[in-house]
Design an enzyme around this catalytic site. Structure first.
Site, short mmCIF file in Angstrom:
data_model
loop_
_atom_site.label_atom_id
_atom_site.label_comp_id
_atom_site.label_asym_id
_atom_site.label_seq_id
_atom_site.Cartn_x
_atom_site.Cartn_y
_atom_site.Cartn_z
N PRO A 10 28.52 41.87 39.60
CA PRO A 10 28.28 40.49 39.20
C PRO A 10 29.45 39.81 38.50
CG PRO A 10 27.01 42.02 37.86
CD PRO A 10 27.58 42.81 38.99
N ASN A 11 29.60 38.55 38.86
CA ASN A 11 30.59 37.62 38.27
C ASN A 11 32.01 37.84 38.78
OD1 ASN A 11 28.71 36.18 36.53
ND2 ASN A 11 28.59 38.09 35.39
N ARG A 18 38.36 32.09 35.96
CA ARG A 18 37.98 32.06 34.54
C ARG A 18 38.59 33.29 33.86
NH1 ARG A 18 36.10 28.04 36.15
NH2 ARG A 18 34.03 27.11 35.97
N TYR A 23 41.21 39.15 33.01
CA TYR A 23 41.10 39.68 34.38
C TYR A 23 42.25 39.26 35.30
CZ TYR A 23 36.42 40.75 32.71
OH TYR A 23 35.36 41.24 31.99
N ASN A 74 33.68 48.57 41.78
CA ASN A 74 33.73 47.97 40.45
C ASN A 74 32.35 47.37 40.21
OD1 ASN A 74 34.02 46.55 38.12
ND2 ASN A 74 35.92 45.51 38.69
N ALA A 77 29.30 44.44 35.15
CA ALA A 77 28.39 44.72 34.02
C ALA A 77 27.33 45.76 34.37
CB ALA A 77 27.74 43.43 33.56
N HIS A 80 27.40 49.42 32.96
CA HIS A 80 26.90 49.83 31.66
C HIS A 80 25.38 49.83 31.57
CE1 HIS A 80 31.09 48.94 31.01
NE2 HIS A 80 30.89 47.64 31.25
N GLU A 98 35.65 54.74 40.79
CA GLU A 98 35.20 53.59 39.99
C GLU A 98 36.43 52.85 39.48
OE1 GLU A 98 32.80 55.03 36.74
OE2 GLU A 98 32.86 53.10 35.67
N HIS A 100 37.88 49.52 37.10
CA HIS A 100 37.71 48.39 36.18
C HIS A 100 39.06 47.71 36.01
CE1 HIS A 100 33.68 49.52 35.38
NE2 HIS A 100 34.09 50.77 35.24
N ILE A 101 39.07 46.42 36.13
CA ILE A 101 40.31 45.65 36.01
C ILE A 101 40.84 45.74 34.58
CG2 ILE A 101 41.30 43.33 36.20
CD1 ILE A 101 38.96 42.80 38.27
N ARG A 107 37.81 47.55 24.66
CA ARG A 107 36.94 46.39 24.45
C ARG A 107 35.70 46.78 23.63
NH1 ARG A 107 36.31 43.31 30.01
NH2 ARG A 107 35.57 41.69 28.54
N ARG A 111 30.87 48.54 26.31
CA ARG A 111 31.56 48.76 27.60
C ARG A 111 32.12 50.17 27.72
NH1 ARG A 111 32.00 43.44 29.65
NH2 ARG A 111 32.15 41.95 27.96
O1 CA2 Z 1 37.12 45.25 33.82
C1 CA2 Z 1 36.30 45.21 34.74
O2 CA2 Z 1 36.64 45.24 35.93
C2 CA2 Z 1 34.81 45.06 34.42
O3 CA2 Z 1 34.09 45.85 35.35
C3 CA2 Z 1 34.50 43.58 34.61
C4 CA2 Z 1 33.08 43.21 34.21
C5 CA2 Z 1 32.72 43.75 32.83
O4 CA2 Z 1 31.36 43.51 32.55
C6 CA2 Z 1 33.01 45.23 32.70
O5 CA2 Z 1 32.71 45.64 31.40
C7 CA2 Z 1 34.46 45.52 33.02
C8 CA2 Z 1 32.90 41.70 34.20
C9 CA2 Z 1 33.24 41.05 35.49
C10 CA2 Z 1 33.24 39.57 35.28
O6 CA2 Z 1 34.29 39.03 36.03
C11 CA2 Z 1 34.76 37.82 35.68
C12 CA2 Z 1 35.92 37.45 36.27
C13 CA2 Z 1 36.49 36.25 35.94
C14 CA2 Z 1 35.85 35.41 35.05
C15 CA2 Z 1 34.67 35.79 34.48
C16 CA2 Z 1 34.12 37.00 34.79
#
Ligand code: CA2
Length: 149
Positions: A10-11, A18, A23, A74, A77, A80, A98, A100-101, A107, A111
Site C-alpha cells: 500500500p501507498n 510524496r 523514499y 516490498n 505497511a 508490520h 524482502e 524496503h526502500i 525509523r 517498523r
Molecule cells: O521503506 C519501505 O520501503 C517501506 O516498506 C515503505 C512503507 C512503510 O510502511 C514501511 O515501513 C517501509 C510505506 C510505503 C509508502 O510509500 C509512500 C511513498 C511515497 C509517498 C508516500 C508513501
C-alpha cells in the site's frame, strides 16, 4: 527464462510524488523500468504489481506458486501487520527477497518488526529503490544455483 514476481504494498503508488526525503524521487513506474532492464540483462522475465489491498497481494502470491521461480516483495505497511501475507509466502517454495526502500531500523520502533522476514530468504533495507535491482539479482542467482542442483 524464469519468471520473477515483484510485488508492492500500500501507498507505493505514490512513490516519487510524496515524501521524497524518505523514499526518493523515482516513481513506481521508474522502479518497474529498472527491474525490467535488470531482469532482461539476467535473462529473466518479471511480473510487476502494486496494490493497496491485502487480498490482492495474497492472490498474486498464490498465482506465483503456479508460475514463478522467485518473489521480490516490498509489502510496505503490511510488513508490520500481516500474518496473512506471511502465511501466503510460507506456501511459496521458491526464493523470496524482502525489500524496503528506507532503513526501517532507523525509523519508528513499530517498523522494526517484519512478519514477512520470518519467511524471506534475504532482506534489503535502506538502499533506496536500488534495493529492488539488487533483490532481482539475488533471486536470479538463487534460481540459477537451484538449477544446478
Ligand atoms: O521503506 C519501505 O520501503 C517501506 O516498506 C515503505 C512503507 C512503510 O510502511 C514501511 O515501513 C517501509 C510505506 C510505503 C509508502 O510509500 C509512500 C511513498 C511515497 C509517498 C508516500 C508513501
Amino acid at each position: 527464462m524464469s519468471l520473477i514476481y515483484v510485488l508492492n504494498g500500500p501507498n507505493l503508488n505514490l512513490l516519487g510524488k510524496r515524501q521524497p526525503h524518505i523514499y526518493g524521487h523515482e516513481t513506481l513506474a521508474d522502479v518497474e523500468a529498472d527491474c525490467r532492464r535488470v531482469a532482461s540483462e539476467l535473462g529473466q522475465d518479471i511480473r510487476f504489481h502494486q496494490s493497496n489491498r491485502e487480498y490482492e497481494i495474497i492472490d498474486w502470491i498464490h498465482e506465483a506458486r503456479e508460475v514463478a521461480a522467485g518473489i521480490v516483495i516490498n509489502p510496505a505497511a503490511f510488513t508490520h501487520t500481516s500474518v496473512a501475507i506471511l502465511d501466503a509466502l510460507n506456501t511459496f517454495e521458491q526464493p523470496v527477497i524482502e525489500v524496503h526502500i528506507s532503513n526501517v531500523h532507523k525509523r519508528e520502533a513499530f517498523r522494526h518488526h517484519s512478519f514477512v522476514s520470518h519467511r524471506a530468504d534475504g532482506v534489503i533495507a535502506g538502499l533506496g529503490t536500488e534495493g529492488y535491482q539488487l533483490a532481482i539479482r539475488r533471486v536470479a542467482s538463487l534460481i540459477k544455483s537451484g538449477d544446478k542442483k
